[in-house]
Write a protein that holds these residues in place. Structure first.
Motif, PDB file in Angstrom:
ATOM      1  N   ARG A 150       0.857  -1.191   0.000  1.00 31.88           N
ATOM      2  CA  ARG A 150       0.000   0.000   0.000  1.00 31.88           C
ATOM      3  C   ARG A 150       0.885   1.230   0.000  1.00 31.88           C
ATOM      4  O   ARG A 150       1.823   1.321   0.786  1.00 31.88           O
ATOM      5  N   ASP A 205       1.089   5.747  -1.236  1.00 32.91           N
ATOM      6  CA  ASP A 205       0.415   6.985  -1.652  1.00 32.91           C
ATOM      7  C   ASP A 205       0.601   7.216  -3.146  1.00 32.91           C
ATOM      8  O   ASP A 205       1.662   6.920  -3.701  1.00 32.91           O
ATOM      9  N   ILE A 255      -3.401   4.914  -2.679  1.00 35.51           N
ATOM     10  CA  ILE A 255      -4.222   5.918  -2.024  1.00 35.51           C
ATOM     11  C   ILE A 255      -4.381   7.116  -2.952  1.00 35.51           C
ATOM     12  O   ILE A 255      -3.407   7.799  -3.285  1.00 35.51           O
ATOM     13  N   GLU A 290      -7.933   3.325  -2.940  1.00 35.77           N
ATOM     14  CA  GLU A 290      -8.504   3.743  -1.663  1.00 35.77           C
ATOM     15  C   GLU A 290      -8.623   5.263  -1.673  1.00 35.77           C
ATOM     16  O   GLU A 290      -7.660   5.959  -2.017  1.00 35.77           O
ATOM     17  N   ASN A 321      -6.716   9.223   2.877  1.00 37.55           N
ATOM     18  CA  ASN A 321      -6.083   8.512   3.988  1.00 37.55           C
ATOM     19  C   ASN A 321      -6.475   9.186   5.298  1.00 37.55           C
ATOM     20  O   ASN A 321      -6.156  10.348   5.520  1.00 37.55           O
ATOM     21  N   GLU A 322      -7.204   8.461   6.132  1.00 41.28           N
ATOM     22  CA  GLU A 322      -7.621   8.941   7.455  1.00 41.28           C
ATOM     23  C   GLU A 322      -8.278  10.323   7.370  1.00 41.28           C
ATOM     24  O   GLU A 322      -7.973  11.239   8.142  1.00 41.28           O
ATOM     25  N   ALA A 370     -10.801   4.393   4.812  1.00 41.54           N
ATOM     26  CA  ALA A 370      -9.440   4.606   5.331  1.00 41.54           C
ATOM     27  C   ALA A 370      -9.530   5.261   6.701  1.00 41.54           C
ATOM     28  O   ALA A 370      -8.840   6.232   6.996  1.00 41.54           O
ATOM     29  N   HIS A 420      -8.128   1.544   9.773  1.00 37.48           N
ATOM     30  CA  HIS A 420      -6.809   1.428  10.389  1.00 37.48           C
ATOM     31  C   HIS A 420      -7.010   1.149  11.873  1.00 37.48           C
ATOM     32  O   HIS A 420      -7.835   1.812  12.509  1.00 37.48           O
ATOM     33  N   THR A 435      -6.281  -1.727   6.158  1.00 31.64           N
ATOM     34  CA  THR A 435      -5.184  -1.212   5.352  1.00 31.64           C
ATOM     35  C   THR A 435      -4.029  -0.640   6.171  1.00 31.64           C
ATOM     36  O   THR A 435      -2.999  -0.292   5.596  1.00 31.64           O
ATOM     37  N   GLU A 436      -4.185  -0.561   7.470  1.00 28.29           N
ATOM     38  CA  GLU A 436      -3.055  -0.246   8.344  1.00 28.29           C
ATOM     39  C   GLU A 436      -3.266  -0.900   9.694  1.00 28.29           C
ATOM     40  O   GLU A 436      -4.330  -0.760  10.305  1.00 28.29           O
TER      41      GLU A 436
END
Length: 430
Positions: free
Chosen positions: A63, A65, A101, A143, A146-147, A187, A215, A256-257
């Motif tokens: 995975r 960025d 991502i 995805e 991210n977060e 995410a 995550h 994913t994390e």
């Protein structure tokens, strides 16, 4: 003595996900950072080294960025270039399926972090479609952001509505460019009380997307909670919420994390417990249903050299690429379970986990203590000449069949060839 022993039964139910071996229906991946930092990575990521490390681990995905600001250069020129050349090299290698991502704003596009206007969203859609088309041949997974939910704590523009609006715009373009690529949303970072998650699930986003991602970390919980068991329980809770909201118990979920950093700071664990936790969650994954599509361990290597800095010490390898215990632990636990056709998890005694799996003509069992301070002893109830017994990453010869063997958080692995089914006696040892 018999009062302290627990005999494990012979029969166990088949898991309905078992048409294929685990490694054909589930991705084990790692997080990498080739997509951040430009031509040379300050985090020390080099494609050739990372590819070699992933091959050593045996993982099937990575995975990373895929930043908008590096893929769209001034003049709206879209494509790979010197800034994202490291990422392109890794994507085009045989390192595994890329989970990429799509996200972060663009410094030349107003209102783009996050996209909140029609113009910004359309520019993002154009980038996402071009990015998807550029890597479509590598069977990617995409995805969205991210977060995103963690940014909402400080920036009021990061709302559920803005995220859903962006997803509605992006998904059709990505699916047109890469029809077979799953488009995953969420995410989700740490979400106390599941407030953001539940708000997202009340929208039509699950219907729009091909799956949801989350995550899970626990390295800053009290030490007793910094375990794979706690992470698994939270993942199962998330699964239940998604299943209830969608009416689909097999709605695709991607972890994913997850990982356990090893800093010399108050948050984190020692290197051996980090390795044990990763082995445990990999072995447990064989028992999950078809809803669990993959786990990506964060991250492949340490991103810095400061012993007390949390973000520098999430790596499976050290910053200088020397292995931590997790390297062997991941490699051996994955090799042990990846051919599993069906598997179940039981708790023969409180605090003790047993994973029993079938791999063709072989039965495999993994056992461990889920509490670092709790110890057990185990032995085969009957002599099994075809039994192989060892600890994950044990260098010395394995324990003898029939002897009492210590159990800690390091999984004990037992393989028996043929039709015999291993049966155990277990007793606490502290």
């Amino acid at each position: 003595m018999c009062g302290l022993c627990a005999a494990v039964g012979l029969a166990y139910p088949a898991n309905p996900q078992n048409a294929q071996p685990l490694d054909q229906r589930f991705l084990l991946g790692v997080g990498t950072h080739q997509g951040l930092g430009g031509v040379t990575s300050a985090r020390g990521y080099v494609p050739a080294t990372a590819i070699k490390q992933m091959n050593e681990l045996g993982v099937t995905s990575f995975r990373d960025d895929f930043p908008w600001s590096d893929f769209e250069l001034p003049g709206k020129r879209l494509g790979f270039n010197a800034l994202n050349g490291r990422l392109e090299t890794q994507i085009r290698s045989s390192a595994g399926i890329p989970l990429l991502i799509l996200g972060t704003g663009h410094h030349l596009v107003p209102n783009s972090d996050p996209p909140t206007t029609d113009e910004a969203r359309q520019r993002f859609v154009t980038y996402a479609a071009a990015a998807a088309q550029a890597v479509e041949a590598r069977q990617p997974i995409f995805e969205l952001w991210n977060e995103y939910n963690l940014r909402a704590r400080a920036d009021p523009q990061f709302t559920v509505d803005n995220y859903v609006t962006l997803a509605r715009s992006v998904r059709p373009a990505v699916k047109q460019a890469a029809p077979s690529a799953p488009f995953v949303v969420g995410a989700l970072g740490d979400d106390p009380g599941w407030k953001w998650t539940d708000a997202l699930l009340k929208t039509d986003l699950p219907r729009i997307a091909d799956g949801m991602s989350i995550h899970i970390y626990n390295h800053c919980l009290p030490p007793v909670g910094r375990t794979a068991t706690e992470a698994i329980e939270r993942l199962e809770n998330f699964h239940q919420r998604v299943a209830q909201a969608t009416g689909n118990p097999n709605y695709p979920i991607y972890l994913t994390e997850t990982g356990w950093p090893t800093p010399s700071a108050k948050c984190g664990v020692n290197e051996q417990l980090s390795a044990d936790n990763m082995a445990q969650i990999i072995l447990w994954a064989s028992t999950a249903g078809p809803w669990l599509k993959g786990i990506w361990l964060y991250e492949l290597k340490d991103s810095g050299t400061k012993a007390g800095e949390l973000e520098d010490n999430f790596g499976i390898y050290h910053f200088d690429n020397s292995p931590k215990p997790a390297v062997c632990s991941i490699r051996e636990s994955w090799a042990f379970i990846r051919t599993s056709l069906k598997a179940t998890r039981t708790t023969p005694m409180p605090g003790l986990v047993q994973i029993r799996s079938e791999s063709g003509s072989e039965t495999k069992v993994a056992l461990w203590s889920e509490i670092p301070s709790k110890r057990f002893e185990v032995r085969l109830k009957n002599a099994e000449p075809n039994a192989e017994i060892s600890y994950v990453c044990q260098q010395a010869p394995g324990p003898a069949s029939g002897a009492w063997t210590a159990l800690s958080t390091t999984p004990l692995l037992v393989s028996v060839k043929g039709s015999a089914v291993p049966e155990f006696e277990i007793r606490p040892s502290n």
